[in-house]
Scaffold this motif. Structure first.
Motif, PDB file in Angstrom:
ATOM      1  N   CYS A  81      53.039  36.756  53.722  1.00  0.00           N
ATOM      2  CA  CYS A  81      54.490  36.746  53.928  1.00  0.00           C
ATOM      3  C   CYS A  81      54.830  36.192  55.304  1.00  0.00           C
ATOM      4  CB  CYS A  81      55.052  38.166  53.783  1.00  0.00           C
ATOM      5  SG  CYS A  81      54.931  38.853  52.114  1.00  0.00           S
ATOM      6  N   LYS A  99      56.957  32.839  56.113  1.00  0.00           N
ATOM      7  CA  LYS A  99      58.205  32.996  56.859  1.00  0.00           C
ATOM      8  C   LYS A  99      58.184  32.130  58.122  1.00  0.00           C
ATOM      9  CE  LYS A  99      59.267  37.634  55.140  1.00  0.00           C
ATOM     10  NZ  LYS A  99      59.280  39.100  55.444  1.00  0.00           N
ATOM     11  N   CYS A 118      57.380  39.886  48.985  1.00  0.00           N
ATOM     12  CA  CYS A 118      58.319  39.055  49.752  1.00  0.00           C
ATOM     13  C   CYS A 118      58.739  37.773  49.058  1.00  0.00           C
ATOM     14  CB  CYS A 118      57.720  38.702  51.120  1.00  0.00           C
ATOM     15  SG  CYS A 118      56.269  37.609  51.033  1.00  0.00           S
ATOM     16  N   GLU A 122      62.487  36.966  48.556  1.00  0.00           N
ATOM     17  CA  GLU A 122      63.159  36.564  49.788  1.00  0.00           C
ATOM     18  C   GLU A 122      62.798  35.124  50.141  1.00  0.00           C
ATOM     19  OE1 GLU A 122      64.025  35.741  53.862  1.00  0.00           O
ATOM     20  OE2 GLU A 122      61.989  35.895  53.064  1.00  0.00           O
TER      21      GLU A 122
END
Length: 207
Positions: free
Chosen positions: A33, A37, A192, A195
């Motif tokens: 994640c 990100k 995640c 998202e």
């Protein structure tokens, strides 16, 4: 004026290309994640590879970590004669995927992607998807089986068929680590991915 604009545009495009090829490794390689990100474009590239080749994202990402630690210019160490005279590297492996020159050429030819670069993340993970798909078709190894996929990746399809890995206890240990990391990455990604799938505007407004 048009000439100046063209030169500026070309210079800017070249700068973007170089910047894309020299993306620094993620700060936290132990969390998928965090990796995605930090490098949002990597998730999109990994998802495209999943959709194109049918490979789960966590498997090639784990294999890539093992091969290059996500360094765009990774290559085998230089060998030295008498400890100080360089005489070449162990192989032609290079880039995120540590693809060898001849195997990369096969990939470029079979996928009609002659401008693909081993130092580009999107190209490298697409290569890994291609390789894993051929591993499944040639040796019947599930694309979810990180352990045996990695053994094929390291030893080649023929080497795997001959069992060249059986007497390499160090390689078996590495393949197990790849499998363990893949399972860890899979668990992390499940927490995640929704998202990650949101566009930048939806993230900006918190929707």
């Amino acid at each position: 004026m048009k000439t100046k604009l063209f030169l500026i545009s070309g210079t800017f495009s070249a700068a973007l290309l170089l910047a894309g090829c020299s993306t620094p490794p993620p700060q936290n390689s132990s969390n998928l994640c965090d990796i995605f990100k930090e490098h949002r474009a990597w998730y999109k590239a990994a998802a495209n590879t999943r959709d194109k080749w049918g490979v789960p994202i966590h498997v090639p990402m784990s294999m890539m970590f093992q091969e290059s630690s996500f360094r765009h210019n990774a290559r085998p160490p230089m060998r030295y004669f008498l400890g100080f005279i360089p005489y070449g590297r162990a192989s032609s492996a290079y880039g995120y995927s540590q693809a060898k020159t001849e195997t990369w050429a096969d990939y470029q030819r079979e996928t009609n992607r002659r401008f693909a670069s081993r130092g580009n993340f999107a190209d490298a993970i697409d290569f890994m998807g291609w390789y894993m798909d051929k591993t499944y078709r040639i040796n019947g190894v599930s694309k979810w089986d990180a352990y045996n996929q990695y053994l094929n990746y390291h030893e080649g399809w023929g080497g795997f068929q001959r069992g060249t890995y059986r007497n390499k206890t160090w390689l078996i240990s590495v393949a197990r680590r790849v499998d363990d990391r893949a399972q860890m990455y899979a668990t992390q990604l499940a927490s995640c991915e929704k998202e990650l799938q949101r566009g930048w505007f939806r993230r900006l407004i918190g929707f």
